[in-house]
Motif scaffolding. Structure first.
Motif, PDB file in Angstrom:
ATOM      1  N   HIS A 134       0.820  -1.205   0.000  1.00 25.27           N
ATOM      2  CA  HIS A 134       0.000   0.000   0.000  1.00 25.27           C
ATOM      3  C   HIS A 134       0.860   1.263   0.000  1.00 25.27           C
ATOM      4  O   HIS A 134       0.480   2.277  -0.596  1.00 25.27           O
ATOM      5  CB  HIS A 134      -0.957  -0.007   1.201  1.00 25.27           C
ATOM      6  CG  HIS A 134      -2.091  -0.965   1.038  1.00 25.27           C
ATOM      7  ND1 HIS A 134      -1.967  -2.307   1.308  1.00 25.27           N
ATOM      8  CD2 HIS A 134      -3.378  -0.780   0.618  1.00 25.27           C
ATOM      9  CE1 HIS A 134      -3.126  -2.910   1.065  1.00 25.27           C
ATOM     10  NE2 HIS A 134      -3.994  -2.005   0.644  1.00 25.27           N
ATOM     11  N   ARG A 143      -4.157   5.636  -6.050  1.00 23.33           N
ATOM     12  CA  ARG A 143      -4.939   4.962  -5.019  1.00 23.33           C
ATOM     13  C   ARG A 143      -4.760   3.457  -5.176  1.00 23.33           C
ATOM     14  O   ARG A 143      -4.621   2.944  -6.278  1.00 23.33           O
ATOM     15  CB  ARG A 143      -6.424   5.328  -5.150  1.00 23.33           C
ATOM     16  CG  ARG A 143      -6.699   6.806  -4.974  1.00 23.33           C
ATOM     17  CD  ARG A 143      -8.199   7.103  -5.082  1.00 23.33           C
ATOM     18  NE  ARG A 143      -8.740   6.764  -6.401  1.00 23.33           N
ATOM     19  CZ  ARG A 143      -8.718   7.570  -7.441  1.00 23.33           C
ATOM     20  NH1 ARG A 143      -8.182   8.785  -7.324  1.00 23.33           N
ATOM     21  NH2 ARG A 143      -9.218   7.196  -8.589  1.00 23.33           N
ATOM     22  N   TRP A 144      -4.763   2.718  -4.055  1.00 26.30           N
ATOM     23  CA  TRP A 144      -4.528   1.278  -4.102  1.00 26.30           C
ATOM     24  C   TRP A 144      -5.542   0.573  -4.988  1.00 26.30           C
ATOM     25  O   TRP A 144      -5.209  -0.415  -5.654  1.00 26.30           O
ATOM     26  CB  TRP A 144      -4.540   0.688  -2.689  1.00 26.30           C
ATOM     27  CG  TRP A 144      -4.376  -0.807  -2.720  1.00 26.30           C
ATOM     28  CD1 TRP A 144      -5.317  -1.751  -2.468  1.00 26.30           C
ATOM     29  CD2 TRP A 144      -3.188  -1.529  -3.073  1.00 26.30           C
ATOM     30  NE1 TRP A 144      -4.793  -3.020  -2.633  1.00 26.30           N
ATOM     31  CE2 TRP A 144      -3.492  -2.910  -2.997  1.00 26.30           C
ATOM     32  CE3 TRP A 144      -1.892  -1.140  -3.438  1.00 26.30           C
ATOM     33  CZ2 TRP A 144      -2.555  -3.896  -3.273  1.00 26.30           C
ATOM     34  CZ3 TRP A 144      -0.962  -2.137  -3.719  1.00 26.30           C
ATOM     35  CH2 TRP A 144      -1.298  -3.487  -3.640  1.00 26.30           C
ATOM     36  N   LYS A 145      -6.777   1.041  -5.031  1.00 27.02           N
ATOM     37  CA  LYS A 145      -7.792   0.356  -5.834  1.00 27.02           C
ATOM     38  C   LYS A 145      -7.480   0.413  -7.328  1.00 27.02           C
ATOM     39  O   LYS A 145      -8.112  -0.306  -8.115  1.00 27.02           O
ATOM     40  CB  LYS A 145      -9.174   0.930  -5.560  1.00 27.02           C
ATOM     41  CG  LYS A 145      -9.370   2.372  -5.998  1.00 27.02           C
ATOM     42  CD  LYS A 145     -10.783   2.836  -5.663  1.00 27.02           C
ATOM     43  CE  LYS A 145     -11.042   4.271  -6.111  1.00 27.02           C
ATOM     44  NZ  LYS A 145     -12.412   4.709  -5.776  1.00 27.02           N
ATOM     45  N   GLN A 146      -6.519   1.235  -7.727  1.00 24.98           N
ATOM     46  CA  GLN A 146      -6.117   1.267  -9.135  1.00 24.98           C
ATOM     47  C   GLN A 146      -5.138   0.141  -9.480  1.00 24.98           C
ATOM     48  O   GLN A 146      -4.831  -0.065 -10.655  1.00 24.98           O
ATOM     49  CB  GLN A 146      -5.480   2.614  -9.464  1.00 24.98           C
ATOM     50  CG  GLN A 146      -6.466   3.779  -9.433  1.00 24.98           C
ATOM     51  CD  GLN A 146      -5.762   5.106  -9.647  1.00 24.98           C
ATOM     52  OE1 GLN A 146      -5.498   5.849  -8.712  1.00 24.98           O
ATOM     53  NE2 GLN A 146      -5.438   5.392 -10.885  1.00 24.98           N
ATOM     54  N   THR A 189      -6.779  -7.025  -3.474  1.00 27.28           N
ATOM     55  CA  THR A 189      -6.803  -6.935  -4.932  1.00 27.28           C
ATOM     56  C   THR A 189      -6.585  -8.341  -5.480  1.00 27.28           C
ATOM     57  O   THR A 189      -6.471  -9.308  -4.725  1.00 27.28           O
ATOM     58  CB  THR A 189      -5.708  -5.974  -5.437  1.00 27.28           C
ATOM     59  OG1 THR A 189      -5.890  -5.737  -6.837  1.00 27.28           O
ATOM     60  CG2 THR A 189      -4.314  -6.556  -5.209  1.00 27.28           C
TER      61      THR A 189
END
Length: 435
Positions: A134, A143-146, A189
């Motif tokens: 992270h 952002r981590w969700k990317q 992820t």
């Protein structure tokens, strides 16, 4: 939908998606390209290419990077993969070091972190993996969700059916049930796991001595001994993922029936870092010893240490003599903590191998050193991440990737000296000839 013959019908949306993927893959491999070049190289008509490019531009999967120059006629707009369309993370988990890096979908390493591995418990190590991963996203300014995909390499054999890692005695608790799910929950992820030596072989295939070689093996010698096998350009894992666990070959100086040798493997006991220390002690070398110190003494001209290194080379050559006739590799690549000392090992290994076997593969030292596993993790994550990113229907509405000022300049400025740009630079060397 299918006809009576069982073949899927080519619906307009399906054909459009195939055309977009064709254009996208062509630009990824050969870009930047103009519309005319894409049409010529793909065999698709110019109107079809124009439609596909419009969809890919709208989805931010490709972008314009300038115009062609120097040719006949007017200049043409050039297109390349939009690097910020997706991100991947590679993590190398070793007994001593945890190395991790984040790359954009074009394969450029944007940030990297190296830390001493916190291996006192599986829970501590999982927490470190999550924190480092992270943090890398923050270093890259995203952002981590990317992050589309993360690949983790570690010692041991990953069992995809039971979801656990086996044969990893150097990482306490790493082989327990639930470890894979715990790591995936920590990262949040898409995550894939792979044996570290397999990844080292894939790293060499991507960026090292294996780039132009169809059949080669990566011989890892460090705390343990293992083999990464690439045949026909593809990693060979075996029926249960255990291909290359050559530490269990029943060869060496010890009794292969001895419970201790069976637990770690007779060849590993003989040829790994601890085996080198035993050789040196048997020859009379005094004081605190590690494999690294034995090689350092040999490099300084110590005669006893040189004899220890030559004995190690003979043991390695014996293992190769058992492997080479079975796999017939073009190249053997040496890596791992002990394998780094190829300047001392190559000549005696080749001499002994030629005395034992009629087979003569080239023997080389890894071009990537300590970073072979990390390069392999990034390459593996990129392959999966590109499938996930590029498989999105281009005609669907999808969120725009975060736009970074000056590509990654803002992220680099924020990183306070931790960010490094590809190629991955040399990491902090491990001590004692181990990982």
């Amino acid at each position: 939908m299918s006809d009576q013959s069982g073949f899927a019908l080519g619906t307009p949306s399906f054909l459009r998606s195939m055309n977009e993927r064709t254009v996208l893959e062509l630009i990824r491999r050969r870009g930047p390209l103009s519309r005319a070049q894409v049409s010529r190289d793909s065999g698709l008509s110019k109107p079809t290419v124009s439609l596909a490019l419009s969809s890919l531009l709208a989805a931010s999967l490709v972008h314009e990077v300038g115009r062609s120059t120097g040719g006949r006629g007017p200049s043409a707009v050039l297109y390349e993969i939009n690097p910020s369309a997706g991100w991947v993370v590679g993590i190398d988990v070793g007994r001593r070091w945890l190395r991790a890096a984040i790359a954009d979908i074009a394969g450029t390493i944007v940030a990297r972190r190296d830390e001493r591995a916190k291996v006192r418990s599986a829970q501590t190590l999982i927490g470190q993996i999550g924190r480092v991963a992270h943090s890398l996203a923050g270093d890259a300014g995203i952002r981590w969700k990317q992050v589309s995909h993360a690949t983790i390499g570690s010692p041991g054999v990953f069992d995809p059916v039971r979801g656990l890692v086996q044969m990893a005695p150097n990482l306490p608790g790493w082989g327990r049930h639930g470890i894979v799910e715990a790591v995936r929950d920590e990262l949040g992820t898409n995550v894939s796991f792979e044996n570290d030596v397999n990844l080292a072989a894939l790293g060499e295939r991507a960026r090292g001595h294996g780039r132009d070689v169809t059949d080669f093996v990566f011989l890892w010698i460090g705390t343990g001994v293992a083999l990464g096998i690439v045949l026909g350009g593809v990693l060979y894992r075996g029926a249960r993922g255990a291909a290359g666990e050559i530490g269990y070959l029943p060869i060496g100086t010890g009794d292969p029936h001895d419970p201790g040798n069976r637990r770690r493997g007779a060849f590993e006991e003989s040829a790994a870092a601890a085996g080198i220390v035993r050789i040196a002690r048997d020859l009379g070398v005094q004081g605190p010893l590690t494999a690294e110190r034995v090689f350092a003494a040999a490099r300084r001209g110590d005669g006893t240490a040189r004899r220890a290194v030559e004995e190690e080379a003979r043991r390695v050559a014996l293992g190769l003599a058992a492997i080479v006739p079975v796999l017939d590799p073009e190249v053997v690549i040496l890596g791992g903590g002990v394998g780094r000392s190829g300047d001392l090992l190559l000549a005696p290994i080749e001499r002994e191998l030629h005395a034992l076997s009629p087979f003569r593969p080239r023997v080389l030292v890894s071009a990537l050193g300590d970073d072979a596993v990390l390069h392999g993790a990034i390459a593996t994550a990129l392959e999966a991440g590109r499938r996930e990113v590029f498989a999105r229907p281009a005609t669907s509405q999808r969120p725009q990737p975060l736009k970074l000022a000056g590509r990654h300049s803002a992220a680099v400025a924020r990183n306070r000296g931790r960010t490094r740009i590809a190629p991955i630079p040399a990491a902090t060397p491990a001590s004692g000839g181990t990982r």
